[in-house]
Design an enzyme around this catalytic site. Structure first.
Site, PDB file in Angstrom:
ATOM      1  N   LYS A 141      53.465  56.161  43.162  1.00  0.00           N
ATOM      2  CA  LYS A 141      53.815  55.031  44.031  1.00  0.00           C
ATOM      3  C   LYS A 141      55.149  55.236  44.718  1.00  0.00           C
ATOM      4  O   LYS A 141      55.364  54.731  45.811  1.00  0.00           O
ATOM      5  CB  LYS A 141      53.783  53.709  43.248  1.00  0.00           C
ATOM      6  CG  LYS A 141      52.357  53.257  42.953  1.00  0.00           C
ATOM      7  CD  LYS A 141      52.216  51.753  42.807  1.00  0.00           C
ATOM      8  CE  LYS A 141      50.742  51.377  42.747  1.00  0.00           C
ATOM      9  NZ  LYS A 141      50.493  49.987  42.430  1.00  0.00           N
ATOM     10  N   LYS A 184      41.968  58.193  42.843  1.00  0.00           N
ATOM     11  CA  LYS A 184      41.261  56.981  42.422  1.00  0.00           C
ATOM     12  C   LYS A 184      41.147  55.984  43.587  1.00  0.00           C
ATOM     13  O   LYS A 184      41.992  55.957  44.473  1.00  0.00           O
ATOM     14  CB  LYS A 184      41.951  56.345  41.220  1.00  0.00           C
ATOM     15  CG  LYS A 184      43.099  55.436  41.554  1.00  0.00           C
ATOM     16  CD  LYS A 184      43.560  54.689  40.320  1.00  0.00           C
ATOM     17  CE  LYS A 184      44.553  53.615  40.706  1.00  0.00           C
ATOM     18  NZ  LYS A 184      43.942  52.325  40.978  1.00  0.00           N
ATOM     19  N   LYS A 232      43.055  49.370  45.508  1.00  0.00           N
ATOM     20  CA  LYS A 232      42.940  48.269  46.466  1.00  0.00           C
ATOM     21  C   LYS A 232      44.064  48.281  47.482  1.00  0.00           C
ATOM     22  O   LYS A 232      43.949  47.711  48.545  1.00  0.00           O
ATOM     23  CB  LYS A 232      42.808  46.932  45.755  1.00  0.00           C
ATOM     24  CG  LYS A 232      43.975  46.484  44.942  1.00  0.00           C
ATOM     25  CD  LYS A 232      43.702  45.082  44.431  1.00  0.00           C
ATOM     26  CE  LYS A 232      43.912  44.960  42.948  1.00  0.00           C
ATOM     27  NZ  LYS A 232      45.285  45.258  42.524  1.00  0.00           N
TER      28      LYS A 232
HETATM   29  P1  ATP Z   1      47.070  48.784  43.294  1.00  0.00           P
HETATM   30  O1  ATP Z   1      46.728  49.865  44.285  1.00  0.00           O
HETATM   31  O2  ATP Z   1      47.647  47.557  43.897  1.00  0.00           O
HETATM   32  O3  ATP Z   1      47.803  49.290  42.095  1.00  0.00           O
HETATM   33  P2  ATP Z   1      44.644  48.923  41.784  1.00  0.00           P
HETATM   34  O4  ATP Z   1      43.347  49.094  42.490  1.00  0.00           O
HETATM   35  O5  ATP Z   1      45.222  50.104  41.070  1.00  0.00           O
HETATM   36  O6  ATP Z   1      45.643  48.301  42.817  1.00  0.00           O
HETATM   37  P3  ATP Z   1      45.424  47.143  39.618  1.00  0.00           P
HETATM   38  O7  ATP Z   1      45.642  45.687  39.889  1.00  0.00           O
HETATM   39  O8  ATP Z   1      46.620  48.039  39.494  1.00  0.00           O
HETATM   40  O9  ATP Z   1      44.457  47.719  40.768  1.00  0.00           O
HETATM   41  O10 ATP Z   1      44.521  47.296  38.330  1.00  0.00           O
HETATM   42  C1  ATP Z   1      43.592  46.326  37.901  1.00  0.00           C
HETATM   43  C2  ATP Z   1      42.641  46.932  36.897  1.00  0.00           C
HETATM   44  O11 ATP Z   1      41.714  47.773  37.591  1.00  0.00           O
HETATM   45  C3  ATP Z   1      43.301  47.812  35.855  1.00  0.00           C
HETATM   46  O12 ATP Z   1      42.710  47.554  34.613  1.00  0.00           O
HETATM   47  C4  ATP Z   1      43.012  49.211  36.311  1.00  0.00           C
HETATM   48  O13 ATP Z   1      42.915  50.107  35.224  1.00  0.00           O
HETATM   49  C5  ATP Z   1      41.662  49.046  36.977  1.00  0.00           C
HETATM   50  N1  ATP Z   1      41.458  50.043  38.028  1.00  0.00           N
HETATM   51  C6  ATP Z   1      42.225  50.220  39.118  1.00  0.00           C
HETATM   52  N2  ATP Z   1      41.716  51.190  39.895  1.00  0.00           N
HETATM   53  C7  ATP Z   1      40.611  51.648  39.266  1.00  0.00           C
HETATM   54  C8  ATP Z   1      39.641  52.657  39.574  1.00  0.00           C
HETATM   55  N3  ATP Z   1      39.707  53.382  40.673  1.00  0.00           N
HETATM   56  N4  ATP Z   1      38.625  52.845  38.713  1.00  0.00           N
HETATM   57  C9  ATP Z   1      38.542  52.102  37.601  1.00  0.00           C
HETATM   58  N5  ATP Z   1      39.409  51.143  37.247  1.00  0.00           N
HETATM   59  C10 ATP Z   1      40.436  50.905  38.068  1.00  0.00           C
HETATM   60 MG    MG Z   2      47.134  50.024  40.113  1.00  0.00          MG
END
Ligand code: ATP
Ligand code: MG
Length: 333
Positions: A116, A198, A201
Site C-alpha cells: 500500500k 489479489k 475493492k
Molecule cells: P482494500 O483494497 O480497501 O484493502 P480489500 O478488497 O482488500 O480492500 P478489506 O476490507 O481489506 O478488502 O478486507 C475485507 C475482507 O475481505 C478481509 O477478510 C480480507 O481477507 C478479504 N479479502 C480481501 N480481498 C480478498 C480477495 N481477493 N480474496 C479473498 N478474500 C479477500
Molecule cells: Mg485489504
C-alpha cells in the site's frame, strides 16, 4: 444447547468501496455461515479506511451502504453484533495501548504496508503502518476465538496472535489468542486483469474486479475481458493463473470441484467457460442485491440497527479494556 457458551468470531471490512467478489467469496460468505453457530461481531472498519485518503461524503455513504450490504447478506442484527468501528471508541483506545506492545521491526515486515505504501507513495502515513495493530485491537477487544479472513490477511492475524501472547506473558492471561478461519474454497480471488495480484475493492481499474452490486451486464462484460492464456483448455495448472482464478470462482459459486469443472468444459473454449462463470456469479449475487436495494431506502431502520450494534459491541469491548488498563497500571477511578 441454549446455555453453552458459543465461540466468539470477529471480522471487519473496510468501507473503501463496494465490496468485491473477492471479499464475498473470501470473507463475507463465511460471515453468513458462521453467524448461525457462533457469537459474531462484524464491523464496518471505517477507522481502517482512513489510512488511505477518503472523500468525507463518499466515506459516509459507503459506510452506510456497506452496513446495509451486511444485513442484506443475511446477518441478523438482533442475533449478531453488526456495528461500525468508529462508533465504539474502545478500538482506538486499545490500539494505542497495544502499540506499546508491538515492535517496530515486526510491524515493518507486513507486506500489505509495503504494497500500500507503494500504491499511495504520496501519503505513507503512520496509520498505514499501524493498521495491523488496530486490527489486533479489533480482534482482542472481543476475545475472539476465530477470525474469518481471506488469505491476504494471514500475516496480520499472526501479528495479532503475537501481540496477544506477549501481553498475556508480560502480565497474566488477558486475551484469547485468535485462530484464523479460512473458507474451503475461494480463499483468495485474484484480479481479472492481473491474476497474479489479489482482487481488491480499492483497485482503480474497474475491469479488474467484480463489485457485489454490479449489474448482470457488467459482470458478463468483465468476465469476457478477463485475462487468460492462449492454450484454450480449461484445467487447473501451473502458468494458468487466469483460468485457475476463474475455476476458483466457479467452484465457489456452484460447489463443483475442479475435476467436475474440467469435465464440464472438456472440448469447449474459454468463451463458453467465461459465460458460465459469469452466470454463476450473477446467480449468487442476485438475492443479496435484491435485499440491498430494499434496505438502502430504509435509513431509519439501518440507523436503529447500527445503534443497537454499537451498544452491544461497546458492552463487551469496555470489559476487556478495563481489564487491560488495570493490568497496565492505569489509575482507575
Ligand atoms: P482494500 O483494497 O480497501 O484493502 P480489500 O478488497 O482488500 O480492500 P478489506 O476490507 O481489506 O478488502 O478486507 C475485507 C475482507 O475481505 C478481509 O477478510 C480480507 O481477507 C478479504 N479479502 C480481501 N480481498 C480478498 C480477495 N481477493 N480474496 C479473498 N478474500 C479477500
Ligand atoms: Mg485489504
Amino acid at each position: 444447547m441454549e446455555n453453552e457458551k458459543k465461540s466468539v468470531v470477529l471480522s471487519c471490512i473496510q468501507p473503501t468501496a463496494v465490496p468485491t467478489l473477492g471479499n464475498y467469496l473470501g470473507a463475507l460468505k463465511n460471515w453468513k455461515y458462521m453467524s448461525e453457530d457462533y457469537e459474531c461481531y462484524y464491523a464496518v472498519a471505517d477507522l481502517h479506511a482512513i489510512t488511505v485518503r477518503q472523500e468525507p461524503a463518499k466515506l459516509r455513504k459507503q459506510t452506510m451502504e456497506m452496513y446495509a450490504l451486511l444485513i442484506a447478506l443475511g446477518l441478523d442484527p438482533e442475533k449478531n453484533v453488526v456495528f461500525v468501528q468508529s462508533h465504539v471508541p474502545e478500538h482506538s483506545q486499545l490500539s494505542w495501548i497495544l502499540n506499546c506492545y508491538t515492535q517496530f521491526g515486526e510491524a515493518s515486515r507486513m507486506t500489505q504496508f509495503k504494497d500500500k505504501s507503494q500504491k499511495h507513495a504520496d501519503n505513507i502515513n503512520v496509520g498505514l503502518f499501524d493498521y495491523p495493530v488496530l486490527m489486533a485491537a479489533d480482534i482482542l477487544l472481543y476475545q475472539a476465538d476465530f477470525v474469518p479472513i481471506g488469505a491476504d490477511q494471514k500475516q496480520h492475524l499472526e501479528l495479532s496472535r503475537n501481540i496477544a501472547d506477549r501481553f498475556n506473558q508480560v502480565y497474566s492471561p488477558t486475551f484469547v489468542v485468535p485462530e484464523p478461519f479460512f473458507g474451503k474454497v475461494g480463499a483468495k480471488v485474484m484480479s481479472l486483469q492481473d491474476p497474479t495480484k489479489k482482487m481488491s475493492k480499492s483497485d482503480t481499474n474497474p475491469k479488474a474486479s467484480i463489485g457485489m452490486l454490479d449489474t448482470p451486464d457488467m459482470i458478463v462484460k468483465k468476465f469476457k475481458s478477463a485475462v487468460t492464456d492462449s492454450e484454450a483448455k480449461v484445467y487447473y495448472g501451473d502458468g494458468k493463473d487466469g483460468i485457475n482464478n476463474l475455476m476458483t470462482i466457479y467452484s465457489a459459486c456452484t460447489g463443483l470441484d475442479y475435476a467436475a469443472i474440467e469435465k464440464e468444459f472438456d472440448g469447449k473454449g474459454y468463451g463458453d467457460f467465461k459465460a458460465a462463470v459469469a452466470e454463476s456469479v450473477v446467480d449468487s449475487l442476485r438475492p443479496i442485491q435484491d435485499e440491498f436495494n430494499h434496505l438502502i431506502n430504509d435509513k431509519a431502520y439501518l440507523e436503529q440497527c447500527a445503534k443497537m450494534g454499537s451498544e452491544k459491541a461497546s458492552y463487551t469491548a469496555r470489559k476487556t479494556l478495563r481489564k487491560v488498563m488495570k493490568k497496565v497500571g492505569f489509575w482507575q477511578v
